[in-house]
Structures are given as structure tokens and as C-alpha cells.
Design an enzyme around this catalytic site. Structure first.
Site, PDB file in Angstrom:
ATOM      1  N   ASP A   7       0.874  -1.177   0.000  1.00 54.99           N
ATOM      2  CA  ASP A   7       0.000   0.000   0.000  1.00 54.99           C
ATOM      3  C   ASP A   7       0.914   1.230   0.000  1.00 54.99           C
ATOM      4  O   ASP A   7       2.146   1.095  -0.163  1.00 54.99           O
ATOM      5  CB  ASP A   7      -0.992  -0.036   1.184  1.00 54.99           C
ATOM      6  CG  ASP A   7      -0.332   0.236   2.528  1.00 54.99           C
ATOM      7  OD1 ASP A   7       0.917   0.323   2.587  1.00 54.99           O
ATOM      8  OD2 ASP A   7      -1.065   0.360   3.529  1.00 54.99           O
ATOM      9  N   CYS A  64       3.232  -3.117   3.954  1.00 55.26           N
ATOM     10  CA  CYS A  64       2.387  -1.968   4.307  1.00 55.26           C
ATOM     11  C   CYS A  64       3.095  -1.238   5.444  1.00 55.26           C
ATOM     12  O   CYS A  64       4.298  -1.434   5.647  1.00 55.26           O
ATOM     13  CB  CYS A  64       0.941  -2.385   4.632  1.00 55.26           C
ATOM     14  SG  CYS A  64       0.700  -3.341   6.137  1.00 55.26           S
ATOM     15  N   THR A  66       2.775  -1.443   8.792  1.00 58.01           N
ATOM     16  CA  THR A  66       3.190  -2.369   9.852  1.00 58.01           C
ATOM     17  C   THR A  66       3.438  -3.780   9.339  1.00 58.01           C
ATOM     18  O   THR A  66       4.035  -4.593  10.046  1.00 58.01           O
ATOM     19  CB  THR A  66       2.073  -2.483  10.909  1.00 58.01           C
ATOM     20  OG1 THR A  66       0.894  -2.964  10.246  1.00 58.01           O
ATOM     21  CG2 THR A  66       1.805  -1.149  11.572  1.00 58.01           C
ATOM     22  N   HIS A  97      10.064 -24.183   8.229  1.00 55.38           N
ATOM     23  CA  HIS A  97       9.011 -24.887   8.978  1.00 55.38           C
ATOM     24  C   HIS A  97       7.629 -24.729   8.368  1.00 55.38           C
ATOM     25  O   HIS A  97       6.838 -25.667   8.387  1.00 55.38           O
ATOM     26  CB  HIS A  97       8.940 -24.365  10.422  1.00 55.38           C
ATOM     27  CG  HIS A  97      10.159 -24.685  11.227  1.00 55.38           C
ATOM     28  ND1 HIS A  97      10.142 -24.794  12.593  1.00 55.38           N
ATOM     29  CD2 HIS A  97      11.442 -24.915  10.868  1.00 55.38           C
ATOM     30  CE1 HIS A  97      11.352 -25.081  13.049  1.00 55.38           C
ATOM     31  NE2 HIS A  97      12.169 -25.149  12.010  1.00 55.38           N
ATOM     32  N   HIS A 133       6.611 -31.065   9.630  1.00 53.92           N
ATOM     33  CA  HIS A 133       6.186 -29.754   9.140  1.00 53.92           C
ATOM     34  C   HIS A 133       5.160 -29.895   8.006  1.00 53.92           C
ATOM     35  O   HIS A 133       4.202 -29.128   7.939  1.00 53.92           O
ATOM     36  CB  HIS A 133       7.396 -28.944   8.684  1.00 53.92           C
ATOM     37  CG  HIS A 133       8.346 -28.640   9.816  1.00 53.92           C
ATOM     38  ND1 HIS A 133       7.917 -28.168  11.027  1.00 53.92           N
ATOM     39  CD2 HIS A 133       9.689 -28.773   9.913  1.00 53.92           C
ATOM     40  CE1 HIS A 133       8.956 -28.003  11.830  1.00 53.92           C
ATOM     41  NE2 HIS A 133      10.049 -28.371  11.172  1.00 53.92           N
TER      42      HIS A 133
HETATM   43  C1  RB5 Z   1      -1.950   2.688   6.484  1.00 54.87           C
HETATM   44  O1  RB5 Z   1      -1.969   3.904   7.118  1.00 54.87           O
HETATM   45  C2  RB5 Z   1      -1.673   1.575   7.480  1.00 54.87           C
HETATM   46  O2  RB5 Z   1      -2.787   1.357   8.276  1.00 54.87           O
HETATM   47  C3  RB5 Z   1      -1.275   0.306   6.745  1.00 54.87           C
HETATM   48  O3  RB5 Z   1      -0.162   0.566   5.962  1.00 54.87           O
HETATM   49  C4  RB5 Z   1      -0.933  -0.867   7.611  1.00 54.87           C
HETATM   50  O4  RB5 Z   1      -0.013  -0.522   8.604  1.00 54.87           O
HETATM   51  C5  RB5 Z   1      -2.062  -1.634   8.133  1.00 54.87           C
HETATM   52  O5  RB5 Z   1      -1.901  -2.671   8.804  1.00 54.87           O
END
Ligand code: RB5
Length: 142
Positions: A7, A64, A66, A97, A133
Site C-alpha cells: 500500500d 504496508c 506495519t 518450517h 512440518h
Molecule cells: C496505512 O496507514 C496503514 O494502516 C497500513 O499501511 C498498515 O499498517 C495496516 O496494517
């Protein structure tokens, strides 16, 4: 063939990954997004997940902010084992695994230096093929 997706939060780190794959002469397809304009990570998680289950690509990398949202979304697609890794030990272990077919990372969590090391380990570690596994993976599929 490696499928890439992100994203807006992962876009800049994805460009670093692309540069790294080019240097390594590794083939990739970028399924978007194409800028840092705000967008929805499930869209790109699904595109990359489908590219893998269809056989179009072998493995994927999703980024993304996180790594959490995009990995949760990818794991909704049957046949996908997306692993959120922010260290090389986990990247190695999840290939050996879990036979993870997607690496997910958070661009707001790791810097590009560590991220590229994680990519390197993920792409160069094979599944152990160990019966224990394999059995656990088939339980996940069921
Ligand atoms: C976008 O702002 C953020 O929410 C997305 O990149 C991600 O971290 C979501 O899990």
C-alpha cells in the site's frame, strides 16, 4: 517469479526491494500500488495472493506500514501462508518450517537495510521437507 505488492505505507520500501531484485537478476512482477497516494492494502494483498495460488508467481513480498493488515488480508486466500517477519531468524524459520509463500513486512517497523537482509534470507531458504512440518501445513490447509 516474485510477486510484489504494497500500500502507500510500503511503497517506498517496495522500491528498495525492486532495486535489490534487479541487482540480483531476480524476476518480479509488481502488482501495485504505484505511488504514495493513500490506498487500501487488502486490494494488493489479494492481487499478490492470487498470483501465487494461480501459479503465476512462486513467492510474494507484501509491504504496508506495519505489515500486519496486508498479511492478515493475504492469509484469507486459501493456499497462502504469509509470514510477517522483522528479523532474519523468523524469515529463515518460516521458510523451513511453514513453507511460507509470502513475506510480509512493515515499512514503519524496519529500515531498508534490515528489510533487504530479510528478503534475501526468505528468498534463499528452502522448505525443510520434514514430515512433521508437512503434516502441520496440511492441517492448516484442512
Ligand atoms: C496505512 O496507514 C496503514 O494502516 C497500513 O499501511 C498498515 O499498517 C495496516 O496494517
Amino acid at each position: 517469479m516474485i510477486a510484489l505488492g504494497s500500500d502507500h505505507g510500503g511503497y517506498a520500501l517496495k522500491q528498495e526491494v525492486i532495486q535489490y531484485l534487479k541487482e540480483q537478476n531476480l524476476d518480479y512482477r509488481d502488482y501495485g500500488c504505484d505511488s504514495e497516494k493513500s490506498c487500501d492494502y487488502p486490494v494488493y494483498a489479494q492481487k499478490v495472493a492470487k498470483a501465487i495460488v494461480s501459479g503465476e508467481c512462486d513467492r510474494g513480498i507484501l509491504i504496508c506500514g506495519t505489515g500486519i493488515g496486508i498479511s492478515i488480508a493475504a492469509n484469507k486466500v486459501k493456499g497462502i501462508r504469509a509470514a510477517l517477519c522483522h528479523d532474519t531468524f523468523s524469515a529463515q524459520a518460516t521458510r523451513e518450517h511453514n513453507d511460507a509463500n509470502i513475506l510480509a513486512m512493515g515499512a514503519r517497523v524496519v529500515g531498508p537495510g534490515l528489510a533487504l537482509k530479510i528478503v534475501d534470507v526468505f528468498l534463499h531458504t528452502e522448505f525443510s521437507n520434514d514430515e512433521r512440518h508437512k503434516n502441520r501445513i496440511s492441517q492448516i490447509e484442512d
